[in-house]
Design an enzyme around this catalytic site. Structure first.
Site, PDB file in Angstrom:
ATOM      1  N   GLN A  39       1.245  -0.939   0.301  1.00 55.78           N
ATOM      2  CA  GLN A  39      -0.269   0.007  -0.012  1.00 55.78           C
ATOM      3  C   GLN A  39       0.618   1.407   0.013  1.00 55.78           C
ATOM      4  O   GLN A  39       0.958   1.620   1.200  1.00 55.78           O
ATOM      5  CB  GLN A  39      -0.397  -0.511   1.437  1.00 55.78           C
ATOM      6  CG  GLN A  39      -2.102  -1.401   1.463  1.00 55.78           C
ATOM      7  CD  GLN A  39      -3.139  -1.697   0.096  1.00 55.78           C
ATOM      8  OE1 GLN A  39      -3.048  -0.552  -0.185  1.00 55.78           O
ATOM      9  NE2 GLN A  39      -2.707  -2.529  -0.770  1.00 55.78           N
TER      10      GLN A  39
ATOM     11  N   GLY B 167     -12.094   2.195   2.890  1.00 55.09           N
ATOM     12  CA  GLY B 167     -11.363   1.538   2.773  1.00 55.09           C
ATOM     13  C   GLY B 167     -10.205   2.697   1.687  1.00 55.09           C
ATOM     14  O   GLY B 167     -10.323   3.542   1.335  1.00 55.09           O
ATOM     15  N   HIS B 168      -9.090   1.546   0.857  1.00 53.54           N
ATOM     16  CA  HIS B 168      -8.033   2.725   0.934  1.00 53.54           C
ATOM     17  C   HIS B 168      -8.314   3.467  -0.932  1.00 53.54           C
ATOM     18  O   HIS B 168      -9.438   2.452  -1.711  1.00 53.54           O
ATOM     19  CB  HIS B 168      -6.819   1.529  -0.274  1.00 53.54           C
ATOM     20  CG  HIS B 168      -7.004   0.111  -0.221  1.00 53.54           C
ATOM     21  ND1 HIS B 168      -6.419  -1.253  -0.928  1.00 53.54           N
ATOM     22  CD2 HIS B 168      -8.903  -0.255  -1.107  1.00 53.54           C
ATOM     23  CE1 HIS B 168      -7.298  -2.107  -0.815  1.00 53.54           C
ATOM     24  NE2 HIS B 168      -8.489  -1.577  -1.753  1.00 53.54           N
ATOM     25  N   ASN B 169      -8.259   3.986  -1.202  1.00 52.95           N
ATOM     26  CA  ASN B 169      -8.124   4.803  -2.390  1.00 52.95           C
ATOM     27  C   ASN B 169      -9.563   5.427  -3.123  1.00 52.95           C
ATOM     28  O   ASN B 169     -10.897   5.881  -3.580  1.00 52.95           O
ATOM     29  CB  ASN B 169      -7.844   3.849  -3.859  1.00 52.95           C
ATOM     30  CG  ASN B 169      -6.546   3.346  -4.160  1.00 52.95           C
ATOM     31  OD1 ASN B 169      -6.045   2.334  -2.934  1.00 52.95           O
ATOM     32  ND2 ASN B 169      -5.952   4.431  -4.396  1.00 52.95           N
TER      33      ASN B 169
ATOM     34  N   SER C 251     -11.547   2.766  -3.410  1.00 51.16           N
ATOM     35  CA  SER C 251     -11.865   3.093  -4.839  1.00 51.16           C
ATOM     36  C   SER C 251     -12.984   3.815  -4.913  1.00 51.16           C
ATOM     37  O   SER C 251     -13.791   3.555  -6.323  1.00 51.16           O
ATOM     38  CB  SER C 251     -11.820   2.062  -5.580  1.00 51.16           C
ATOM     39  OG  SER C 251      -9.972   1.550  -5.515  1.00 51.16           O
TER      40      SER C 251
END
Length: 338
Positions: free
Chosen positions: A199, A240-242, A260
């Site tokens: 990450q 969450g990521h992004n 995302s």
């Protein structure tokens, strides 16, 4: 320190509101209509509490003009009493006042840069190359990792973790236990075993955001996870990521947003709602509590899913009939064709 008292005239001028009553009426704390005394500021926003208005002992009440005739005391007249009360009540909030200072048990790396008039409490760790703005509060046990950036006038509560390279804008409020910039959940299957996907992005939080207690915001895989300005997150939320959250969006407790996803501006996400990854939510969308968003939402509006609460016996009957729905639909279609 915050003002401990204010007059009706001063509040009216500050909030740009009309008023009724003695302009010298003075209040020094907020309270509910039921419990207020002559030195209290109160408000009426929800009509269900109007029954308490006529008997209130408050010094000043913030209310809409339609309720003015029933008010026995001085009043501030606003088309949005709740927002006006919130602005006025900040005068009495000293919970985030602090005296600058560096506690003897704090650890600040030599290469870290600390701005003017900061408060660094006991047990704080500020790692190498971190940059802290002016008038920043770092609560007890907070960790600011390598290269993190905190803008001016941020208030960081106790036991917060700001991971490497995270950036906070100005006037950001982070409640206790929040973790910003931990690794996103990225794994790939290879030869029957999981491989961790590095990450390598970070988290960027805009000005005037609020992040609730024990909320987690994951760092991006390659690009950054982004909260635009004035985003408000309640407690125990997972970002969450992004993910990108648009300006002025607010989320209630225990909501979760998978990686995302893109959420627009001025959205309202109810408690316990879930948004699947890679979806797009338009501006000014409201998602009601406990809803699950499984597809992108292209138009503003209110959206809901899930089954409302009902008696268990009724729910079991309906659940049994739901299993028969496909067969019934097929029978109905055949009858229509015949």
């Amino acid at each position: 320190m915050r003002a401990r008292s204010v007059t009706l005239a001063e509040l009216a001028a500050e909030l740009e509101l009309d008023y009724r009553g003695d302009p010298a009426t003075e209040v020094s704390a907020p309270a509910t209509l039921e419990r207020a005394g002559p030195r209290h500021l109160s408000f009426l926003a929800n009509p269900r509490y109007r029954r308490h208005l006529e008997s209130t002992r408050a010094g000043i009440v913030v209310l809409a003009e339609e309720h003015l005739a029933a008010c026995p005391c001085a009043a501030l007249i606003s088309p949005d009493p709740y927002a006006a009360f919130a602005r006025a009540a900040t005068r009495f909030d000293s919970s985030r006042d602090f005296e600058p200072g560096l506690h003897a048990n704090a650890v600040v790396a030599q290469s870290a840069r600390l701005g003017r008039d900061c408060r660094v409490a006991a047990g704080v760790v500020v790692e190498a190359n971190a940059r802290i703005g002016d008038r920043v509060h770092l609560g007890a046990g907070t960790v600011v990792e390598d290269g993190a950036v905190i803008g001016d006038q941020c208030f960081i509560g106790p036991r917060v973790t700001l991971c490497r390279g995270v950036t906070l804008g100005q006037r950001v409020l982070v409640h206790p236990g929040a973790v910003i910039g931990a690794d996103g959940f990225g794994v790939a299957m290879h030869r029957e075993r999981w491989i961790k996907v590095p990450q390598l992005g970070s988290v960027v939080v805009g000005d005037d955001c609020e992040i609730g207690a024990n909320t987690t915001i994951d760092r991006g895989t390659l690009d950054d996870t982004v909260l635009e300005e004035d985003v408000r997150l309640d407690n125990q939320i997972q970002i969450g990521h992004n993910v990108k959250v648009g300006a002025h969006t607010a989320m209630a407790g225990c909501a979760a947003v998978a990686g995302s996803a893109r959420i627009g501006c001025y959205c309202l996400i109810g408690g316990g709602a879930g948004i699947l990854g890679h979806l797009e939510i338009a501006d000014r969308v409201t998602i009601t509590a406990m809803s699950l968003v499984t597809h992108s939402i292209r138009e503003a509006g209110v959206y809901s899913s899930g089954t409302p609460l009902q008696r268990n016996l009724d729910w079991r009957k309906n659940a049994a009939r739901l299993r028969q729905l496909d067969a019934l639909a097929r029978r109905l279609k055949k009858l229509e064709q015949d």
